[in-house]
Design a protein around this motif. Structure first.
Motif, PDB file in Angstrom:
ATOM      1  N   SER A 220       0.839  -1.203   0.000  1.00 45.15           N
ATOM      2  CA  SER A 220       0.000   0.000   0.000  1.00 45.15           C
ATOM      3  C   SER A 220       0.873   1.252   0.000  1.00 45.15           C
ATOM      4  O   SER A 220       2.070   1.200   0.313  1.00 45.15           O
ATOM      5  CB  SER A 220      -0.904   0.006   1.237  1.00 45.15           C
TER       6      SER A 220
ATOM      7  N   ALA B 177       2.597   2.338  -6.200  1.00 43.95           N
ATOM      8  CA  ALA B 177       1.644   2.235  -5.093  1.00 43.95           C
ATOM      9  C   ALA B 177       0.713   3.442  -5.038  1.00 43.95           C
ATOM     10  O   ALA B 177      -0.103   3.560  -4.115  1.00 43.95           O
ATOM     11  CB  ALA B 177       2.396   2.091  -3.771  1.00 43.95           C
TER      12      ALA B 177
ATOM     13  N   ASP C 215      -2.073  -0.313  -7.063  1.00 47.61           N
ATOM     14  CA  ASP C 215      -2.007  -1.208  -5.902  1.00 47.61           C
ATOM     15  C   ASP C 215      -0.584  -1.618  -5.519  1.00 47.61           C
ATOM     16  O   ASP C 215      -0.407  -2.468  -4.649  1.00 47.61           O
ATOM     17  CB  ASP C 215      -2.858  -2.464  -6.163  1.00 47.61           C
TER      18      ASP C 215
END
Length: 406
Positions: free
Chosen positions: A222, A239, A266
């Protein structure tokens, strides 16, 4: 325990009682997919990764300690050997740091050439990362498809610097030599050839169903975790964090050219690959804005106390001979103080922290190498996934051993 302090005794103690059915696997240091001498000790339950630990410390070149013995120009050769896939980016990062310490303003011609070579180096690095990632997952054609374009860039570097890998590009105050006559023409040929090649590579690899299924959602991290681990560069942008030193803390002329900072969603292996693909397009865009506007003028600043004069003048001019002697014997001296300068290398923020006491060598050198922060997050990123997925995760992080263990 720090990564480089882990010993065989540490692993024997930690894993001496494995649950029934669990196995301990060494992924490296000799596994071909670990790209060098990286070691990962992985506990698996069937195909599922239960726990992993990473180890560094097999290179031991001690560049930071060498930096305390070498003078400021000599340390340049150490930077060649950090991320050896995109050497000029390391050279430029170090030289910009020293020039910042000495408050040297180089001619615009130098800055243009440094930026063009920086972006070509970024493309070289990303070609290797994405191409080898395909190889690690069973797709060899993509690497072959792009490799001769990378070779074209290498030939330009060789003509410009005299070397392909250890370029030792730049000097404090400028460049070791001026660009050669065909430089602009050859750069244009390279970028024109890269455009369709990158498009074909995208169709060949990124749109491949197997590659997509092997990378989508694999090894994700994350944005919050990536920041907490100290990520930068393509792996942070994948990310979803649009941090790029070229935009957020501009140096050279990056605030004068137009380019976008691609971001992913992601932080997975797929998005890290996609970000690098788009960054190559943006590098071409930057080069095209610069290549026709390289200003005329000298290829070094008027700083005789730091830049070696041409040999023909040394042989016929006493003042030039004295400068030459002093630079060789006494090195370049910078004002006392603590300095930090960061650049956006291919793998992320490459920073040099230097403490000077005014001598010809730094009192302390510390390198902020981007790979170190990725590798320490690797165990967390692979935990809970399949053993096969660790390869995709490792490849997409682009951990370069030479940069990891400075």
């Amino acid at each position: 325990m720090a990564m480089y302090e882990k010993t065989a005794e540490h692993f024997q103690e930690k894993f001496k009682e494995l649950p029934e059915g669990h196995l301990l696997v060494n992924l490296g240091p000799s596994h071909p997919a670990t790209h060098g001498i990286l070691q990962n000790v992985i506990q698996i339950d069937g195909e599922r990764v239960v726990e992993a630990e990473s180890v560094i410390g097999y290179v031991h070149r001690c560049f930071e300690k060498l930096g305390e013995r070498y003078d400021y120009n000599q340390f340049l050769v150490c930077t060649d050997r950090m991320n050896y896939v995109s050497t000029p980016l390391n050279n430029i990062g170090w030289i910009l740091t020293v020039e910042k310490m000495m408050q040297i303003q180089v001619p615009e011609r130098v800055t243009y050439v440094r930026m063009i070579i920086s972006e070509l180096s970024r493309i070289m690095d990303h070609i290797i990362c994405n191409g080898i990632m395909g190889v690690d997952l069973g797709a060899f054609s993509g690497l072959l498809h792009l490799f001769h374009h990378r070779e074209n860039i290498y030939q330009i570097l060789e003509k410009l610097t005299g070397a392909r890998l250890t370029t030792t590009f730049c000097r404090v105050g400028g460049m070791e030599r001026d660009i050669y006559p065909e430089f602009v023409k050859e750069i244009k040929l390279v970028t024109e050839g890269l455009k369709p090649a990158l498009k074909e590579f995208h169709e060949l690899l990124i749109r491949n169903k197997i590659f997509n299924e092997r990378t989508a959602g694999i090894g994700g991290i994350s944005a919050e975790e990536a920041i907490a681990y100290g990520f930068s560069g393509p792996n942070l942008r994948a990310a979803g964090v649009a941090w790029d030193v070229r935009k957020d803390d501009p140096y050279m002329l990056y605030d004068k050219v137009n380019f976008d900072v691609p971001v992913g969603e992601d932080g997975s292996a797929l998005h890290r690959t996609l970000v690098r693909m788009e960054e190559m397009q943006q590098s071409i865009r930057i080069i095209e804005q610069l290549i026709d506007g390289i200003p005329e003028g000298p290829y070094h600043a008027d700083v005789p106390h730091t830049f070696l004069p041409p040999k023909d003048r040394v042989y016929h001019n006493m003042e030039e001979l004295i400068y030459h002697f002093k630079i060789i014997m006494h090195g370049v001296k910078v004002p006392p103080g603590e300095y930090y300068h960061a650049t956006e290398a291919a793998n992320g923020e490459l920073g040099f922290f230097v403490v000077s006491e005014g001598d010809k060598s730094p009192w302390r050198v510390h390198v902020r190498r981007p790979c170190f922060w990725y590798y320490q997050a690797f165990p967390k990123m692979v935990k809970g996934g399949l053993l096969a997925d660790t390869i995709a995760t490792m490849s997409s992080l682009n951990v370069i051993a030479g940069e990891l263990d400075c």
